[in-house]
Design an enzyme around this catalytic site. Structure first.
Site, PDB file in Angstrom:
ATOM      1  N   HIS A 223       0.878  -1.189   0.000  1.00 43.24           N
ATOM      2  CA  HIS A 223       0.000   0.000   0.000  1.00 43.24           C
ATOM      3  C   HIS A 223       0.914   1.237   0.000  1.00 43.24           C
ATOM      4  O   HIS A 223       1.785   1.371  -0.871  1.00 43.24           O
ATOM      5  CB  HIS A 223      -0.923  -0.109   1.221  1.00 43.24           C
ATOM      6  CG  HIS A 223      -2.071   0.848   1.268  1.00 43.24           C
ATOM      7  ND1 HIS A 223      -2.375   1.747   0.276  1.00 43.24           N
ATOM      8  CD2 HIS A 223      -3.024   1.062   2.232  1.00 43.24           C
ATOM      9  CE1 HIS A 223      -3.448   2.453   0.605  1.00 43.24           C
ATOM     10  NE2 HIS A 223      -3.860   2.062   1.806  1.00 43.24           N
ATOM     11  N   HIS A 262      -2.285  -2.507  -9.476  1.00 39.30           N
ATOM     12  CA  HIS A 262      -3.284  -1.923  -8.580  1.00 39.30           C
ATOM     13  C   HIS A 262      -4.486  -2.850  -8.592  1.00 39.30           C
ATOM     14  O   HIS A 262      -4.860  -3.360  -9.650  1.00 39.30           O
ATOM     15  CB  HIS A 262      -3.684  -0.518  -9.071  1.00 39.30           C
ATOM     16  CG  HIS A 262      -4.444   0.253  -8.064  1.00 39.30           C
ATOM     17  ND1 HIS A 262      -5.786   0.067  -7.840  1.00 39.30           N
ATOM     18  CD2 HIS A 262      -4.043   1.213  -7.198  1.00 39.30           C
ATOM     19  CE1 HIS A 262      -6.180   0.888  -6.881  1.00 39.30           C
ATOM     20  NE2 HIS A 262      -5.147   1.595  -6.471  1.00 39.30           N
ATOM     21  N   ASP A 314       2.139   5.838  -6.584  1.00 39.28           N
ATOM     22  CA  ASP A 314       3.404   5.816  -5.836  1.00 39.28           C
ATOM     23  C   ASP A 314       4.630   5.829  -6.751  1.00 39.28           C
ATOM     24  O   ASP A 314       5.682   6.342  -6.382  1.00 39.28           O
ATOM     25  CB  ASP A 314       3.467   4.581  -4.922  1.00 39.28           C
ATOM     26  CG  ASP A 314       2.550   4.734  -3.705  1.00 39.28           C
ATOM     27  OD1 ASP A 314       2.280   5.878  -3.306  1.00 39.28           O
ATOM     28  OD2 ASP A 314       2.114   3.691  -3.180  1.00 39.28           O
TER      29      ASP A 314
END
Ligand SMILES: CC(=O)SCCNC(=O)CCNC(=O)[C@H](O)C(C)(C)COP(=O)(O)OP(=O)(O)OC[C@H]1O[C@@H](n2cnc3c(N)ncnc32)[C@H](O)[C@@H]1OP(=O)(O)O
Ligand SMILES: O=C([O-])CC(=O)C(=O)O
Length: 369
Positions: A223, A262, A314
């Site tokens: 995460h 994802h 990210d």
């Protein structure tokens, strides 16, 4: 033996909640926040506009925006006892653990801690939003043996946050890019950390407890922890070709590459990552150094070809933070800090329309009579 047939590993695709806050609409390819498209919002609005939207259900007009900024500035300071707690923490711990401790300790300063009303939760959310930069930066600084830093009230919320991180008043462009990253991280439907906070809130636990659990969830590298892991990976490589070689070896060893994939956008690029990629281009252009962008693009191409996987936020937030001069172990705390407002909206919604989360299991243990 009672058999349960509807088990879905990782709860993939399972509807866990009703919400009026946000949705990842994969058909229309939109991140919907209170009826607005987050990517469109990122073009004209700033992080505090989204905070207002999340907490008040509408974008602020100029007057509301000014009031919000003033309210947050009045609440920026954190209790000195919390600063003392930071100084007592073991220096080896990760700043996410420092942040978690500070957030948890804040509960002790809330005189209405047992009030779960919409009004009390919303005021609490503003308080947390105001205090997160000081908690995030000062826990990090204490762990690194540095003096505490106080907010610079003449700056905007995001410019002040970046100033507290780097110790320098940022340029307008840098502050804008940092603000955009906070906006993109602010809310994202039902990721693990949001689910965690709603599960905790569903016992009637308070907002601090729910968010403290969410910090632990977000720290994991599947995460929020991925943004730091991405930067360490990029640092390992001297060039774009070197980066490709590193990734190829990892894929051969069946390792996961941080910053890719994802649960919801598995076969497409996270739209937020595309926005951060543009910001990275701007920063590289300003620096006259495209090496980081070249490495990232090489990795992106390789992962598309080899695995059919695309970058998530990210992957491009990490090099942007690097170019902004942010220490790597603050990347995940910054992600959490930006997400605080989204989490508060979810906890408030859960408290207002609650049913205890209590699912069942598929028992695969020893037989019993
Ligand atoms: C802002 C955010 O928090 S976004 C998430 C940040 N996290 C990361 O970047 C960590 C790296 N990515 C991942 O681990 C995953 O893609 C997750 C956790 C984000 C999503 O996971 P899931 O939906 O559970 O997918 P899962 O892990 O089952 O992967 C499905 C397949 O794709 C592969 N895969 C998924 N992500 C990656 C990756 N980053 N690198 C290599 N392979 C991957 C898996 O190995 C698996 O392959 P297999 O079917 O051959 O075993
Ligand atoms: O949605 C998810 O699962 C993770 C993510 O991208 C986020 O929290 O921003």
């Amino acid at each position: 033996m009672e058999a349960k047939s509807n088990f879905v590993p990782g709860l993939e695709g399972v509807i866990a909640s009703e919400t009026a806050i946000s949705l990842l609409d994969t058909e229309k390819e939109k991140i919907v926040i209170k009826g607005y498209d987050l990517i469109e919002l990122s073009k004209e609005q700033d992080y505090l506009d989204i905070a207002h939207l999340l907490l008040e259900d509408k974008l602020p007009d100029q007057n509301e925006k000014t009031k919000l900024e003033e309210k947050l500035k009045e609440r920026y300071a954190i209790p000195t006892e919390i600063l003392d707690i930071f100084s007592l923490l073991r220096k080896q711990i990760h700043p996410m653990d420092g942040l978690r401790t500070g957030l948890s300790a804040l509960a002790g300063y809330d005189n209405q801690i047992d009030d779960r009303s919409y009004e009390a939760d919303t005021e609490r959310a503003y308080d947390l939003l105001a205090k997160m930069p000081a908690i995030t930066v000062n826990s990090y600084r204490a762990l690194n043996g540095k003096e505490i830093v106080h907010p610079h009230k003449d700056l905007s919320y995001s410019a002040n946050f970046l100033y507290m991180i780097t110790g320098e008043v940022p340029s307008e462009e840098d502050a804008e890019i940092f603000d955009r990253s906070l906006l993109l991280y602010s809310e994202h439907e039902m990721p693990n950390s949001t689910f965690t906070s709603r599960v905790i809130a569903s016992t009637n636990a308070d907002m601090y407890g729910a968010l403290t659990g969410a910090v632990s969830s977000l720290k994991g590298n599947l995460h929020g922890g991925a943004n730091e892991a991405v930067m360490y990976l990029l640092q390992e490589a001297e060039s774009a070709a070197d980066f490709e070689e590193i990734l190829t070896k990892k894929l051969y060893k069946k390792e996961k590459i941080m910053g890719f994939g994802h649960r919801v956008y598995m076969k497409k690029m996270d739209p937020r990552a595309a926005v951060m990629k543009e910001s990275l281009k701007e920063l590289c252009e300003k620096a006259g150094d495209y090496s980081l962008l070249e490495k990232c693009e090489a990795g992106e191409e390789l992962m598309k070809q080899e695995k059919g996987l695309y970058p998530n936020l990210d992957y491009y937030a990490a090099p942007v933070y690097w170019m902004l001069g942010i220490p790597i172990d603050l990347y995940t705390p910054i992600f959490f800090s930006a997400r605080t407002v989204g989490l508060c909206a979810h906890v408030t919604e859960q408290h207002q329309n609650n049913r205890l989360f209590r699912p069942r299991v598929n028992y695969i243990g020893k037989p019993y009579a």
